[in-house]
Design a protein around this motif. Structure first.
Motif, PDB file in Angstrom:
ATOM      1  N   CYS A  15       0.821  -1.213   0.000  1.00 53.06           N
ATOM      2  CA  CYS A  15       0.000   0.000   0.000  1.00 53.06           C
ATOM      3  C   CYS A  15       0.851   1.258   0.000  1.00 53.06           C
ATOM      4  O   CYS A  15       0.407   2.316  -0.438  1.00 53.06           O
ATOM      5  N   HIS A  16       2.051   1.140   0.478  1.00 54.29           N
ATOM      6  CA  HIS A  16       2.906   2.321   0.585  1.00 54.29           C
ATOM      7  C   HIS A  16       3.307   2.852  -0.795  1.00 54.29           C
ATOM      8  O   HIS A  16       3.255   4.038  -1.062  1.00 54.29           O
ATOM      9  N   CYS A  43      -4.411   1.317  10.673  1.00 51.84           N
ATOM     10  CA  CYS A  43      -4.350   2.451   9.750  1.00 51.84           C
ATOM     11  C   CYS A  43      -5.287   2.274   8.558  1.00 51.84           C
ATOM     12  O   CYS A  43      -5.446   3.166   7.747  1.00 51.84           O
ATOM     13  N   ALA A  46      -3.326   2.716   5.253  1.00 55.20           N
ATOM     14  CA  ALA A  46      -2.538   3.931   5.011  1.00 55.20           C
ATOM     15  C   ALA A  46      -1.059   3.714   5.308  1.00 55.20           C
ATOM     16  O   ALA A  46      -0.199   4.364   4.726  1.00 55.20           O
ATOM     17  N   CYS A  48       1.405   2.237   8.824  1.00 53.33           N
ATOM     18  CA  CYS A  48       1.798   2.681  10.157  1.00 53.33           C
ATOM     19  C   CYS A  48       2.857   1.709  10.684  1.00 53.33           C
ATOM     20  O   CYS A  48       3.221   0.760   9.992  1.00 53.33           O
ATOM     21  N   GLY A  55       0.620  -1.375   4.994  1.00 55.78           N
ATOM     22  CA  GLY A  55      -0.834  -1.277   4.991  1.00 55.78           C
ATOM     23  C   GLY A  55      -1.550  -2.589   5.254  1.00 55.78           C
ATOM     24  O   GLY A  55      -2.766  -2.642   5.302  1.00 55.78           O
TER      25      GLY A  55
END
Ligand SMILES: [Zn+2]
Ligand SMILES: [Zn+2]
Length: 65
Positions: A15-16, A43, A46, A48, A55
């Motif tokens: 996801c990053h 997150c 998103a 974390c 993600g």
């Protein structure tokens, strides 16, 4: 018959970087997460510290059981 001994993992798009490749996914764009893959509950995808900024929950290597 010890199929339960090792958790199964499946590929999930990081996801990053959204598949572009970054340090968190070892520049592959994908990470191995415990199946069935689910987004990090901290997150929501998103990124974390709990999901190693990928993600995903159950990241292989970080949270081996
Ligand atoms: Zn990445
Ligand atoms: Zn997270």
């Amino acid at each position: 018959m010890t199929d339960q001994e090792h958790p199964r993992y499946e590929k999930a798009r990081c996801c990053h970087c959204e598949g572009a490749g970054c340090i968190y996914c070892d520049k592959t764009g994908y990470v191995l997460v415990k199946a069935p893959s689910c987004l990090c509950r901290h997150c929501g995808g998103a990124g974390c510290i709990y999901c190693g900024f990928t993600g995903w929950a159950g990241l292989k290597g970080k949270y081996d059981e």
